[in-house]
Design an enzyme around this catalytic site. Structure first.
Site, mmCIF file in Angstrom:
data_model
loop_
_atom_site.group_PDB
_atom_site.id
_atom_site.type_symbol
_atom_site.label_atom_id
_atom_site.label_comp_id
_atom_site.label_asym_id
_atom_site.label_seq_id
_atom_site.Cartn_x
_atom_site.Cartn_y
_atom_site.Cartn_z
ATOM 1 N N GLU A 71 -0.064 -50.568 82.523
ATOM 2 C CA GLU A 71 -0.523 -51.774 81.823
ATOM 3 C C GLU A 71 -0.146 -51.673 80.357
ATOM 4 O O GLU A 71 -0.102 -50.576 79.804
ATOM 5 C CB GLU A 71 -2.040 -51.888 81.922
ATOM 6 C CG GLU A 71 -2.572 -51.975 83.326
ATOM 7 C CD GLU A 71 -4.077 -52.201 83.308
ATOM 8 O OE1 GLU A 71 -4.492 -53.364 83.384
ATOM 9 O OE2 GLU A 71 -4.814 -51.213 83.177
ATOM 10 N N HIS A 129 -8.076 -49.263 93.116
ATOM 11 C CA HIS A 129 -6.785 -49.917 93.359
ATOM 12 C C HIS A 129 -5.703 -48.950 93.852
ATOM 13 O O HIS A 129 -4.995 -49.225 94.822
ATOM 14 C CB HIS A 129 -6.285 -50.602 92.085
ATOM 15 C CG HIS A 129 -7.315 -51.472 91.429
ATOM 16 N ND1 HIS A 129 -8.185 -52.269 92.146
ATOM 17 C CD2 HIS A 129 -7.614 -51.683 90.125
ATOM 18 C CE1 HIS A 129 -8.965 -52.921 91.305
ATOM 19 N NE2 HIS A 129 -8.646 -52.591 90.077
ATOM 20 N N LYS A 137 -3.072 -47.245 80.291
ATOM 21 C CA LYS A 137 -3.107 -48.409 79.403
ATOM 22 C C LYS A 137 -2.160 -48.136 78.236
ATOM 23 O O LYS A 137 -1.858 -46.996 77.932
ATOM 24 C CB LYS A 137 -4.523 -48.649 78.907
ATOM 25 C CG LYS A 137 -5.484 -48.964 80.071
ATOM 26 C CD LYS A 137 -6.594 -49.888 79.654
ATOM 27 C CE LYS A 137 -7.547 -50.181 80.806
ATOM 28 N NZ LYS A 137 -7.114 -51.271 81.670
ATOM 29 N N ARG A 149 -28.210 -64.987 83.209
ATOM 30 C CA ARG A 149 -29.523 -64.741 82.603
ATOM 31 C C ARG A 149 -29.988 -65.898 81.726
ATOM 32 O O ARG A 149 -31.163 -66.213 81.665
ATOM 33 C CB ARG A 149 -29.476 -63.445 81.791
ATOM 34 C CG ARG A 149 -29.912 -62.262 82.652
ATOM 35 C CD ARG A 149 -30.178 -61.057 81.827
ATOM 36 N NE ARG A 149 -29.026 -60.807 80.931
ATOM 37 C CZ ARG A 149 -28.969 -59.813 80.057
ATOM 38 N NH1 ARG A 149 -29.968 -58.986 79.951
ATOM 39 N NH2 ARG A 149 -27.924 -59.641 79.298
HETATM 40 C C1 BG6 Z 1 -9.435 -53.794 86.833
HETATM 41 C C2 BG6 Z 1 -9.650 -52.721 85.805
HETATM 42 O O1 BG6 Z 1 -10.065 -53.454 88.032
HETATM 43 O O2 BG6 Z 1 -8.032 -53.951 87.065
HETATM 44 C C3 BG6 Z 1 -8.925 -53.055 84.526
HETATM 45 O O3 BG6 Z 1 -11.042 -52.584 85.548
HETATM 46 C C4 BG6 Z 1 -7.458 -53.341 84.796
HETATM 47 O O4 BG6 Z 1 -9.066 -52.013 83.573
HETATM 48 C C5 BG6 Z 1 -7.306 -54.347 85.922
HETATM 49 O O5 BG6 Z 1 -6.883 -53.846 83.605
HETATM 50 C C6 BG6 Z 1 -5.854 -54.491 86.325
HETATM 51 O O6 BG6 Z 1 -5.716 -55.556 87.213
HETATM 52 P P1 BG6 Z 1 -4.339 -56.372 87.326
HETATM 53 O O7 BG6 Z 1 -4.591 -57.364 88.411
HETATM 54 O O8 BG6 Z 1 -4.097 -56.985 85.985
HETATM 55 O O9 BG6 Z 1 -3.289 -55.356 87.675
#
Ligand code: BG6
Length: 508
Positions: A234, A258, A356, A67
């Site tokens: 995570e 995912h 998380k 932008r």
């Molecule tokens: C993203 C999510 O798609 O994937 C995040 O929005 C997450 O919240 C991330 O942390 C995890 O990806 P990776 O590659 O670190 O496992």
């Protein structure tokens, strides 16, 4: 000539030759959201790596768009800073960076206001007549309007293609709407929906493991498998993504995309080839076989959690609500017991869990096999036999471990002793010396070359939403709120109960 080309292509990895074989390469990459976090952290570093390795055609030019109004030199300085910050120092070569920046222009577009498209068309000039790849790393609400804006400005030619980050909508109805708006400007075989997990080497390796080996496939079913666990844990918390994450939560942020892609690859029927159509046909069949969640099952089959303050990696961390500055109902953890209603998987639970602020970063698939039907060692003193287990670590470790029973050495005068031992294949060790690429390198290259295999098709996204919607509806029906878990733990205690009720345990 074709034979000569085919022979020449054999010197390249299959995905490169396949890409060249099936589609026209884009000559201009237009990157929306070019000043954003993802572009700076992942997209430009990935494009630079491809450039440095000679994998981008000389003719390829890149137009960054955001932008803010700025000139080319200012934008170049931003990209240069991003490369330095996000790539290892030994990848930064002055000449390489200069040649990479040479490919890059900048054009300010305010997609919300619908301005800037004419300037983009003018900058593209005669490149408008040749294939353009538009990559949207923008808020999802902009996908439809940008596709429409491009169409109106004539930047949606027959050979033009579009790539989009997740999420596509926030439920089935809205994802259909986005798909419709984008589909109105770009045909489905020119739409590349990104799930960056599919760009990960270890995720692609699941295909090799299942379908390039005879060993596993005959056992890959309800006769031999007791249950499957998929964990994506995570250690990070909100990471400054408050405005995106709150109200979205783990189910939509991680499971909808995912984890369901992982599940589909692990559980789908064997595709006839690795072509985009064959692989995606099988994935969508699998996704459609997921049993919808019912309100009467949801409390026993799912757990929502939200982290409170605690400690991760030895450091104190604040709770979600404190990070947010207000109480919230958003889940940062979810565990689900899922079933796939087809012949292969009848009665086999798939336990999914993601969260998380977990104790460690770990993505892993566990296949728990059934016990042998009869213990021939029972009479000679060997007690219970442990059932085989296969653990596939996707990240950060890359290895495959299979737990098998073995005889403990000895003369067996006091009876036979059997013990569980681990066959351990370290992929990082077996492929030591091979540079691990950023998932986006693979995805960007496939996008440029037009190979859709590792991108999500419209029907897959919609099948994913259909299942997710059933869970959200069931949660709403019973008014399910997230339970608190301490940051640095494996989630609420009810997540442990979810699996232990069935006589199994999470593999922590
Ligand atoms: C993203 C999510 O798609 O994937 C995040 O929005 C997450 O919240 C991330 O942390 C995890 O990806 P990776 O590659 O670190 O496992």
């Amino acid at each position: 000539m074709r034979v000569a080309i085919a022979r020449w292509l054999r010197h390249f990895p299959w995905w490169i030759s396949k890409g060249i074989g099936v589609s026209v390469k884009v000559e201009t990459l237009v990157l929306f959201g070019a000043t954003g976090d993802l572009a700076q952290r992942m997209l430009f570093p990935s494009l630079y790596n491809l450039h440095l390795d000679g994998l981008l055609a000389d003719a390829l030019t890149i137009i960054g768009s955001g932008r803010s109004k700025m000139d080319r030199t200012t934008f170049h300085a931003q990209v240069r800073a991003a490369l330095t910050e996000h790539l290892p120092a030994d990848r930064i070569e002055d000449a390489g960076v200069a040649a990479f920046l040479d490919r890059i222009d900048y054009c300010a577009i305010d997609a919300g206001a619908g301005t800037g498209y004419d300037e983009l068309a003018a900058l593209l000039g005669d490149r408008m007549q040749r294939p353009i790849g538009v990559y949207l790393s923008t808020p999802p609400s902009m996908f439809g309007p940008i596709a429409q804006g491009l169409k109106a400005a004539g930047i949606a030619c027959a050979e033009c293609r579009i790539a989009m980050e997740k999420p596509i909508g926030h439920d089935l109805a809205s994802s259909r709407e986005v798909n419709q708006q984008v589909g109105d400007a770009f045909a489905e075989d020119h739409v590349f929906r990104i799930d960056h997990y599919l760009g990960k080497e270890t995720v692609q390796n699941l295909l090799a493991l299942r379908f390039a080996n005879m060993l596993f496939e005959p056992l890959w079913n309800a006769q031999a498998i007791d249950h499957v666990q998929i964990t994506v844990a995570e250690t990070v918390g909100l990471e400054g993504r408050v405005s995106y994450y709150d109200g979205v939560g783990a189910l939509k942020d991680m499971v909808q995309n995912h984890m369901l892609q992982l599940l589909a690859i692990i559980a789908m029927e064997p595709p006839a080839s690795v072509s985009a159509t064959a692989v995606r046909d099988e994935k969508v069949k699998l996704l459609r076989s997921l049993r919808k969640m019912r309100a009467e099952d949801v409390k026993a089959h799912s757990v929502k959690g939200q982290y409170s303050s605690g400690a991760v990696n030895g450091g104190a961390v604040t709770g979600y609500a404190d990070e947010l500055g207000q109480p919230s109902n958003t889940e940062t953890f979810v565990a689900i017991k899922a079933f796939i209603d087809n012949w292969r998987w009848k009665g086999v639970p798939f336990y999914l869990r993601t969260g998380k602020r977990m104790p460690e970063r770990k993505s892993e698939v566990l296949i728990q096999f059934k016990p042998v039907p009869h213990n021939i060692f029972a009479r000679v003193g060997a007690g219970k036999l442990d059932a085989n287990m296969m653990i596939i670590n996707l990240q950060p470790e890359e290895n495959i471990r299979v737990k098998v029973m073995a005889k403990q050495p000895g003369l067996d005068r006091d009876g036979v002793k059997l013990k569980e031992v681990t066959m351990d294949v370290s992929l990082s060790h077996s492929f030591a010396g091979e540079r691990r690429r950023i998932a986006y390198e693979r995805l960007l290259l496939d996008f440029i070359e037009g190979d859709q295999t590792l991108f999500v098709r419209r029907d897959e996204v919609e099948a994913q939403w259909q299942w997710i919607d059933s869970i959200r509806d069931a949660w709403a029906a019973v008014d399910m709120a997230p339970q608190t878990y301490t940051a640095g733990s494996w989630g609420p205690s009810s997540a442990i109960a979810l699996i232990e009720r069935d006589g199994a345990s999470w593999h922590d």
